[in-house]
Design an enzyme around this catalytic site. Sequence first.
Site, short mmCIF file in Angstrom:
data_model
loop_
_atom_site.label_atom_id
_atom_site.label_comp_id
_atom_site.label_asym_id
_atom_site.label_seq_id
_atom_site.Cartn_x
_atom_site.Cartn_y
_atom_site.Cartn_z
N SER A 197 23.31 47.06 37.70
CA SER A 197 23.18 45.87 36.94
C SER A 197 21.76 45.37 37.40
CB SER A 197 24.31 44.73 37.05
OG SER A 197 23.86 43.54 36.87
N TYR B 175 29.74 39.57 42.70
CA TYR B 175 29.28 40.54 41.68
C TYR B 175 27.92 41.18 42.13
CZ TYR B 175 28.23 42.79 37.18
OH TYR B 175 27.99 43.56 36.18
#
Length: 259
Positions: free
Chosen positions: A141, A154
Site C-alpha cells: 500500500s 496496518y
Amino acid sequence: MRLENRIALITGAGRGIGRAIAEQYGREGARVAVADLTLESAQEAVDAIERAGGTAMALAMDVTDENAVDRGVAAIVEKWGGLDIALANAGIQHIDPLHKLAFADWSKVMSVHLDGAFLVTRAALNQMYAGGGGTILYMGSVHSLEASPLKAPYVAAKHGMLGLCRAVAKEGAEHGVRSNIICPGFVRTPLVDKQIPEQAKELGISEEEVISKVMLKNTVDGKFTTLEDVAELAVHLAAFPSAALTGQSIVVSHGWHMQ
Ligand code: NAD
C-alpha cells in the site's frame, strides 16, 4: 496473452483487488488458484474466470493458518504441476487511535498481513526453488512507505511486507525468484467503503470530507485508483521478462507519495 500457461496463486481473491487481479490473470492466459477464507467466495471468482474462458481453481485458505497455506499450495502443485506466481493479497483494516488500540486488534491485522505473507512466501518458495524460479508479489500500500493516523497496525504491517519483499529478492535471486510489492493508493473496495464512516466518526467530519480531505487529498487529481489500474500493474510485474525488476515497491496512486 502475457501470462500464458503460468500457474498463479492469489490470496484473498474472492472479492476486491484480489478478485480483479485473478480475473485479469485469467484473461491473460494464466491458470489461477483463487484462495479466500471460504470456498464459496473463492468459487464465485473461479466461476467468473471460467465464464470468460479462463482456467481456475478455488481454495479455502485462511492465510494465518500454516497448514491451510501448505495444503493449498500442495493442491495447486498436484493439480497443475508447479507454481510460477504467488501474490500475497489477503488483508484487513482496523481504524483506531493508538492509545485506544486493543492488543487483539493489533495482532489480528499484523497476523493477516505479515504472518500470511510469510506463510505464502515460504510455501511458494519451496515450489519455485524446486521448479527453477518464479515471481512473488505482495499487495502492499502507499502505507508501506508512509503513515496515516488511525491505522497504526496496518501501516506497520504494510511496512513489514516491504521488508519481506526485499529479503525475498535477495535470497530468491540465485534460485530465479523475483519479488516485488504493489503499493496502491485508495481503491473503492469493501475494505475502503467500511472505513469511510469509521473515519468520519473518529475525526468528527463528514464522509465526503473523509474522501476529499483524507483519502484523496495528496493525489494529483483527486481520483481513486481503480481495480483495473492495480490489476494491470500486477500483470506487468508478473510478466516482466528478466531479473532486472526485483526488490521494488511500485506505487499506483494518482501521484500520492512520489518516490
Ligand atoms: P477486500 O476487503 O475487498 O478484500 C480482502 C479479501 O481478503 C477478502 O476477500 C477477504 O475475505 C480476504 N481475507 C481477509 N482475511 C483473510 C485471511 N485471514 N485469509 C485469507 N483471506 C482473507 O479488500 P481489498 O481492498 O480488495 O484489499 C486487498 C488487499 O489490497 C489488502 O492487502 C489491502 O490491504 C490492499 N490494499 C487495498 C487498498 C484499497 O484502497 N482498497 C489500498 C492499498 C492496499
